[in-house]
Design an enzyme around this catalytic site. Sequence first.
Site, PDB file in Angstrom:
ATOM      1  N   GLY A  94       1.722  -1.430   5.188  1.00  0.00           N
ATOM      2  CA  GLY A  94       2.748  -2.144   4.428  1.00  0.00           C
ATOM      3  C   GLY A  94       3.277  -1.327   3.266  1.00  0.00           C
ATOM      4  O   GLY A  94       4.390  -1.537   2.801  1.00  0.00           O
ATOM      5  N   GLY A 128       5.104  -2.912  -1.677  1.00  0.00           N
ATOM      6  CA  GLY A 128       4.991  -1.550  -1.159  1.00  0.00           C
ATOM      7  C   GLY A 128       4.435  -0.548  -2.158  1.00  0.00           C
ATOM      8  O   GLY A 128       4.340   0.634  -1.857  1.00  0.00           O
ATOM      9  N   ARG A 185      -8.034   2.795  13.383  1.00  0.00           N
ATOM     10  CA  ARG A 185      -8.953   1.759  12.946  1.00  0.00           C
ATOM     11  C   ARG A 185      -9.340   0.875  14.123  1.00  0.00           C
ATOM     12  O   ARG A 185      -8.664   0.900  15.158  1.00  0.00           O
ATOM     13  CB  ARG A 185      -8.248   0.865  11.905  1.00  0.00           C
ATOM     14  CG  ARG A 185      -7.608   1.641  10.779  1.00  0.00           C
ATOM     15  CD  ARG A 185      -6.321   0.976  10.298  1.00  0.00           C
ATOM     16  NE  ARG A 185      -5.581   1.845   9.383  1.00  0.00           N
ATOM     17  CZ  ARG A 185      -5.677   1.804   8.066  1.00  0.00           C
ATOM     18  NH1 ARG A 185      -6.429   0.903   7.506  1.00  0.00           N
ATOM     19  NH2 ARG A 185      -5.015   2.647   7.318  1.00  0.00           N
ATOM     20  N   ASP A 254      -9.322  -3.914  10.026  1.00  0.00           N
ATOM     21  CA  ASP A 254      -8.309  -2.891   9.733  1.00  0.00           C
ATOM     22  C   ASP A 254      -8.834  -1.872   8.730  1.00  0.00           C
ATOM     23  O   ASP A 254      -8.178  -0.852   8.496  1.00  0.00           O
ATOM     24  CB  ASP A 254      -7.030  -3.543   9.201  1.00  0.00           C
ATOM     25  CG  ASP A 254      -7.291  -4.494   8.040  1.00  0.00           C
ATOM     26  OD1 ASP A 254      -8.107  -5.419   8.217  1.00  0.00           O
ATOM     27  OD2 ASP A 254      -6.709  -4.298   6.966  1.00  0.00           O
TER      28      ASP A 254
HETATM   29  P1  AMP Z   1      -5.842  -3.717   2.272  1.00  0.00           P
HETATM   30  O1  AMP Z   1      -6.489  -4.978   1.784  1.00  0.00           O
HETATM   31  O2  AMP Z   1      -5.497  -2.741   1.180  1.00  0.00           O
HETATM   32  O3  AMP Z   1      -6.599  -3.081   3.370  1.00  0.00           O
HETATM   33  O4  AMP Z   1      -4.427  -4.153   2.849  1.00  0.00           O
HETATM   34  C1  AMP Z   1      -4.261  -5.098   3.864  1.00  0.00           C
HETATM   35  C2  AMP Z   1      -2.840  -5.106   4.359  1.00  0.00           C
HETATM   36  O5  AMP Z   1      -1.923  -5.470   3.315  1.00  0.00           O
HETATM   37  C3  AMP Z   1      -2.341  -3.775   4.875  1.00  0.00           C
HETATM   38  O6  AMP Z   1      -1.483  -4.047   5.948  1.00  0.00           O
HETATM   39  C4  AMP Z   1      -1.587  -3.210   3.691  1.00  0.00           C
HETATM   40  O7  AMP Z   1      -0.621  -2.272   4.078  1.00  0.00           O
HETATM   41  C5  AMP Z   1      -0.949  -4.466   3.117  1.00  0.00           C
HETATM   42  N1  AMP Z   1      -0.656  -4.356   1.674  1.00  0.00           N
HETATM   43  C6  AMP Z   1      -1.529  -4.354   0.644  1.00  0.00           C
HETATM   44  N2  AMP Z   1      -0.890  -4.254  -0.535  1.00  0.00           N
HETATM   45  C7  AMP Z   1       0.437  -4.194  -0.261  1.00  0.00           C
HETATM   46  C8  AMP Z   1       1.641  -4.082  -1.049  1.00  0.00           C
HETATM   47  N3  AMP Z   1       1.588  -4.029  -2.382  1.00  0.00           N
HETATM   48  N4  AMP Z   1       2.818  -4.036  -0.394  1.00  0.00           N
HETATM   49  C9  AMP Z   1       2.885  -4.098   0.941  1.00  0.00           C
HETATM   50  N5  AMP Z   1       1.804  -4.202   1.731  1.00  0.00           N
HETATM   51  C10 AMP Z   1       0.599  -4.250   1.153  1.00  0.00           C
HETATM   52 MG    MG Z   2      -6.578  -1.504   4.491  1.00  0.00          MG
END
Ligand code: AMP
Ligand code: MG
Length: 493
Positions: A94, A128, A185, A254
């Site tokens: 994301g 993002g 993953r 993931d």
């Molecule tokens: P994470 O918990 O960091 O593993 O993220 C889980 C999901 O949320 C993944 O698909 C990330 O890319 C998305 N994600 C986390 N933070 C953001 C953000 N600020 N903007 C867009 N996507 C995000």
């Molecule tokens: Mg992640």
Amino acid sequence: MSIAAKPLFAFDNSFVRDLEGLYEPWQAADVPEPRLLALNEDLTAELGVDPEALRTPEGVAMLAGNAAPDGAATVAQAYSGHQFGHLSPRLGDGRALLLGEVHDIHGRRRDLHLKGSGRTPFARGGDGKAAVGPMLREYVIGEAMHALGIPTTRALAVVGTGEDVMRETPLPGAVLTRVAASHIRVGTFQYAAATADIELVRRLADHAIARHHPEAAGADDPYLAFLQAVVDAQATLLARWMLVGFIHGVMNTDNMTISGETIDYGPCAFMDAFDPDTVFSSIDHGGRYAYANQPDIALWNLARLAETLLPLLGAQEDLALEAATGVLRSFPDRYRATWDRGMQAKLGLADGDPGDGELIGDLLALMHAQHTDFTSVFRALSPAAHGDATGVRALFDEPAAFDAWAERWRQRLSSQAAEPAEIARAMDRVNPVYIARNHLVEDALGAATAGDLGPVEGLLDVLASPFDQRLGLEAYAAAAPPSFGAYQTFCGT
Ligand code: AMP
Ligand code: MG
């Protein structure tokens, strides 16, 4: 007249070549004022890239996502994920991008990946972006793990963007460059399987085999051997986390790699006082990802991987299921073997003895009952191995119980031929003095967010040699002062 500069990296893009359907081509967002905050010189050497070139405006522009590097085919990778047990079919990068792959000086293929590089088609409601604190946190903890010898992705650099990101309060923004054996993953396999295109799953498995577990290619059933290799890698990894008191905090599918590297340092932290139920993450209300649950969760995640591979394991469904189940059943033994060997080494026991399990369990029970610091106790055992138990005794509120345990331990040590001093030295090679202690990490990140990078640099320096005790660094080895209170980590990074 200008001479064309030599590209910083010689990119290859095998993921993009092999795995159409598992990514979206995408570009990073421009950032207003990129400024290099941290550069991992040790890793630049491993990648065979000139650190000075990365410090130039062109280098920093690349690390910020402002300039697409020559030869990169930047993509947002697609993946699914079970988050706290619930399936999100379409997660994906994301706020991240794969730049491409480079070969390091050992000939290993490594991903270069940006995190915090702007919204992608997978961003859903997110902005993002990423903030300086959490990106430096990923850098610091990843380096701490690497120095402890634990397989991990690593940060190459953190670049400040010169713009604020909105969290609970405005925070300075940053982009992290991450280096990984790959970003494939368990969730990547789940995404491929959900398309119902078996050939896509097969292509992904073939790619992952060639890249991470090439020995599986020659097996009678390569896909079963592949599953076994991932199970082995993860069982070993989990035991190694547990041996240093590492709590990942968000073991969603993931966030679990096929390579066996630790990935995604969000709400993770090292345990201080030993308690198997320790949870640091503010959102882990049920304690799903508590310290002691981690091996079981890893196995649960691997079962999700196994499900995606079933169609590749032969035409007969029941036989495929039986074979995959057999592989999953090997996880506990594999885990246990690494844990037992690791714990024996922490106690100075070079050879295994049937009674060691009880000896280890009794020490942990004692530490739990008396809330002693996990890291400090093991490190303080080495002087006790050759006679000086003052330091370790002082860590226990009721040292008498420890004395009784230590008597049994010394008996066991004396059954070995090695000299006590030699045993103590061996223990000091596996029991770290310095870990990324929560209060130190918080202080350093707070200072960095306010513009002072000194404490982060100091901490990185100490953590690079976790086993070598150095004069003047006592504060880095000490447990948090009581005023630090109960530690909580946050996911919304
Ligand atoms: P994470 O918990 O960091 O593993 O993220 C889980 C999901 O949320 C993944 O698909 C990330 O890319 C998305 N994600 C986390 N933070 C953001 C953000 N600020 N903007 C867009 N996507 C995000
Ligand atoms: Mg992640």
